[in-house]
Design a protein around this motif. Structure first.
Motif, mmCIF file in Angstrom:
data_model
loop_
_atom_site.group_PDB
_atom_site.id
_atom_site.type_symbol
_atom_site.label_atom_id
_atom_site.label_comp_id
_atom_site.label_asym_id
_atom_site.label_seq_id
_atom_site.Cartn_x
_atom_site.Cartn_y
_atom_site.Cartn_z
ATOM 1 N N GLU A 1 21.541 -42.707 -24.423
ATOM 2 C CA GLU A 1 22.727 -42.503 -25.261
ATOM 3 C C GLU A 1 23.222 -43.833 -25.835
ATOM 4 N N GLY A 2 23.144 -44.901 -25.034
ATOM 5 C CA GLY A 2 23.632 -46.186 -25.501
ATOM 6 C C GLY A 2 22.754 -46.820 -26.548
ATOM 7 N N LEU A 3 21.441 -46.638 -26.443
ATOM 8 C CA LEU A 3 20.505 -47.302 -27.344
ATOM 9 C C LEU A 3 20.055 -46.408 -28.496
ATOM 10 N N GLN A 4 19.716 -45.173 -28.208
ATOM 11 C CA GLN A 4 19.206 -44.281 -29.242
ATOM 12 C C GLN A 4 20.317 -43.706 -30.107
ATOM 13 N N ASP A 5 21.395 -43.275 -29.482
ATOM 14 C CA ASP A 5 22.408 -42.496 -30.189
ATOM 15 C C ASP A 5 23.642 -43.283 -30.599
ATOM 16 N N SER A 6 23.820 -44.490 -30.075
ATOM 17 C CA SER A 6 25.122 -45.136 -30.238
ATOM 18 C C SER A 6 25.062 -46.601 -30.653
ATOM 19 N N PHE A 7 23.886 -47.099 -31.008
ATOM 20 C CA PHE A 7 23.816 -48.506 -31.398
ATOM 21 C C PHE A 7 23.100 -48.658 -32.729
ATOM 22 N N PRO A 8 23.650 -49.484 -33.642
ATOM 23 C CA PRO A 8 23.087 -49.597 -34.996
ATOM 24 C C PRO A 8 21.936 -50.580 -35.106
ATOM 25 N N ALA A 9 20.881 -50.323 -34.359
ATOM 26 C CA ALA A 9 19.703 -51.184 -34.423
ATOM 27 C C ALA A 9 18.489 -50.354 -34.807
ATOM 28 N N ARG A 10 17.589 -50.970 -35.529
ATOM 29 C CA ARG A 10 16.323 -50.328 -35.884
ATOM 30 C C ARG A 10 15.258 -50.786 -34.888
ATOM 31 N N PHE A 11 14.785 -49.872 -34.054
ATOM 32 C CA PHE A 11 13.729 -50.189 -33.110
ATOM 33 C C PHE A 11 12.389 -49.803 -33.729
ATOM 34 N N GLY A 12 11.585 -50.828 -34.019
ATOM 35 C CA GLY A 12 10.292 -50.568 -34.630
ATOM 36 C C GLY A 12 9.234 -50.132 -33.647
ATOM 37 N N GLY A 13 9.486 -50.331 -32.373
ATOM 38 C CA GLY A 13 8.520 -49.912 -31.367
ATOM 39 C C GLY A 13 8.971 -50.316 -29.987
ATOM 40 N N VAL A 14 8.640 -49.493 -29.011
ATOM 41 C CA VAL A 14 8.857 -49.814 -27.597
ATOM 42 C C VAL A 14 7.493 -49.710 -26.935
ATOM 43 N N HIS A 15 7.041 -50.804 -26.357
ATOM 44 C CA HIS A 15 5.666 -50.897 -25.874
ATOM 45 C C HIS A 15 5.642 -51.045 -24.363
ATOM 46 N N PHE A 16 4.946 -50.123 -23.699
ATOM 47 C CA PHE A 16 4.767 -50.183 -22.254
ATOM 48 C C PHE A 16 3.422 -50.854 -21.968
ATOM 49 N N VAL A 17 3.433 -51.820 -21.062
ATOM 50 C CA VAL A 17 2.218 -52.519 -20.656
ATOM 51 C C VAL A 17 2.069 -52.414 -19.145
ATOM 52 N N ASN A 18 0.848 -52.115 -18.695
ATOM 53 C CA ASN A 18 0.533 -52.057 -17.252
ATOM 54 C C ASN A 18 1.416 -51.061 -16.508
ATOM 55 N N GLN A 19 1.673 -49.920 -17.118
ATOM 56 C CA GLN A 19 2.545 -48.929 -16.492
ATOM 57 C C GLN A 19 1.770 -48.090 -15.476
ATOM 58 N N PRO A 20 2.365 -47.831 -14.277
ATOM 59 C CA PRO A 20 1.734 -46.962 -13.281
ATOM 60 C C PRO A 20 1.951 -45.491 -13.635
ATOM 61 N N TRP A 21 1.302 -44.629 -12.882
ATOM 62 C CA TRP A 21 1.339 -43.204 -13.195
ATOM 63 C C TRP A 21 2.752 -42.635 -13.127
ATOM 64 N N TYR A 22 3.572 -43.176 -12.222
ATOM 65 C CA TYR A 22 4.904 -42.587 -12.069
ATOM 66 C C TYR A 22 5.832 -42.954 -13.226
ATOM 67 N N ILE A 23 5.487 -43.949 -14.023
ATOM 68 C CA ILE A 23 6.247 -44.192 -15.244
ATOM 69 C C ILE A 23 5.951 -43.103 -16.270
ATOM 70 N N HIS A 24 4.694 -42.664 -16.311
ATOM 71 C CA HIS A 24 4.369 -41.504 -17.149
ATOM 72 C C HIS A 24 5.220 -40.300 -16.729
ATOM 73 N N ALA A 25 5.372 -40.135 -15.418
ATOM 74 C CA ALA A 25 6.114 -38.975 -14.916
ATOM 75 C C ALA A 25 7.577 -39.012 -15.334
#
Length: 354
Positions: free
Chosen positions: A207-231
């Motif tokens: 809510e704070g980042l997606q819905d309520s802040f005036p910034a353009r996020f060009g990408g969010v990149h996950f690196v070396n994520q374990p299986w439970y981050i997928h979950a």
């Protein structure tokens, strides 16, 4: 009579002198290339810029339940840019910005860099901010997830530090137009740490980042994520907009796919880049000032966004680097990991922040 050019206006670079004459003071300091990018990508028109801002301002009367604490031209403009000058969407974002603060008063009490909780998060590298921008002019933010000491930093304080950092950065009109990139390294992030990411706090962050802040996020990149981050996706899916699920990319340990989107010359060696390892104290020193000294008590009572903007580079040069203990393996600069069978599955978009 001379020949008539049939090229569209944006292809005729020699028209810039005339266009710049029409530039309003709100675009002062922007490069011609950035002004053109704003026109093409964001529908920004200097001829009607003030009218667009006023139309958003006129909508405030429709929400008497919200205290709009700031309504000046420069402030409203960042919301228009974040929503490509769709006035109704920009006003909705403006309203949500202040409503989020009304609904979460504790988060924004003493909302400054020397607040003890925010200061600890900044010192621990939440977030890291690279000095240079990528090839699209976007600012790169870093999070090394395993450095989250849950006995030291609450998730809320880390979120507060990220929001405060964005508040400072978004003062730069170039970043209002070019936007941000976020890279999260999940190396050695334990299942126990992940168990603290409850639906309620993840919802608070979205809510704070997606819905309520005036910034353009060009990408969010996950690196070396374990299986439970997928979950975790199953937890946050109900809180995401459909269109925003395209901008988080799961790279696993395949840095080739990351480098296809962010060139190695803009990345530190942790991500296979050609830059030195990231100094975790860089951004904290920038916000706290030249007297910053890791864990020593700090008496500075506030920050000035414009001061930060103009002095950050000199502060970083003056302060000797102090590398925090790394929880992830530092990749040798320039080294790319080869794609393995099935690796493509990890590079597909999973979720995103708009």
């Amino acid at each position: 009579m001379g020949p008539v050019s049939l090229l569209p206006k944006y292809q005729k670079l020699n028209t810039w002198n005339g266009d710049l004459a029409k530039m309003t003071h709100l675009q002062a300091g922007l490069s011609p290339e950035t002004i053109e990018k704003a026109r093409l990508e964001l529908n920004e028109n200097p001829d009607v810029l003030h009218q667009d801002i006023q139309q958003v301002r006129d909508m405030i009367i429709t929400r008497p339940d919200i205290g709009f604490l700031r309504t000046d031209d420069a402030f409203i403009l960042r919301f228009l840019r974040a929503r490509k000058f769709h006035q109704a969407d920009a006003f909705r974002l403006l309203a949500q910005y202040f409503q989020y603060r009304q609904l979460n008063l504790d988060m924004f009490k003493n909302f400054k860099a020397d607040d003890p909780g925010i200061k600890r998060a900044l010192i621990d590298g939440f977030p890291g901010v690279l000095e240079n921008r990528d090839h699209y002019g976007r600012k790169i933010l870093l999070l090394f997830a395993a450095n989250w000491d849950q006995s030291r930093n609450s998730f809320t304080d880390i979120l507060r530090a990220i929001l405060l950092s964005l508040e400072v950065l978004i003062e730069d009109p170039e970043l209002q137009i070019n936007g941000f990139i976020l890279i999260i390294d999940w190396s050695n992030f334990s299942f126990k740490q992940a168990s603290k990411l409850t639906p309620s706090i993840l919802k608070l962050a979205i809510e704070g980042l997606q819905d309520s802040f005036p910034a353009r996020f060009g990408g969010v990149h996950f690196v070396n994520q374990p299986w439970y981050i997928h979950a975790l996706y199953t937890l946050i899916k109900p809180f995401l907009k459909d269109k925003t699920r395209k901008r988080i990319f799961l790279h696993g340990n395949n840095l080739n796919s990351l480098h296809q989107l962010i060139h190695p010359e803009f990345l530190p060696s942790e991500f296979g880049g050609t830059l030195p390892p990231y100094d975790m104290g860089t951004w904290a020193r920038t916000l706290l000032g030249p007297d910053y000294s890791d864990e020593n008590d700090y008496t500075h009572t506030s920050y000035n966004a414009m001061h930060v903007k103009h002095t950050s580079s000199s502060l970083e040069r003056e302060c000797s680097p102090k590398l925090m203990k790394r929880s992830q393996s530092v990749v040798e600069a320039g080294t790319l990991k080869h794609e393995e069978k099935g690796e493509n599955e990890n590079t597909q978009p999973l979720l995103a922040l708009d």
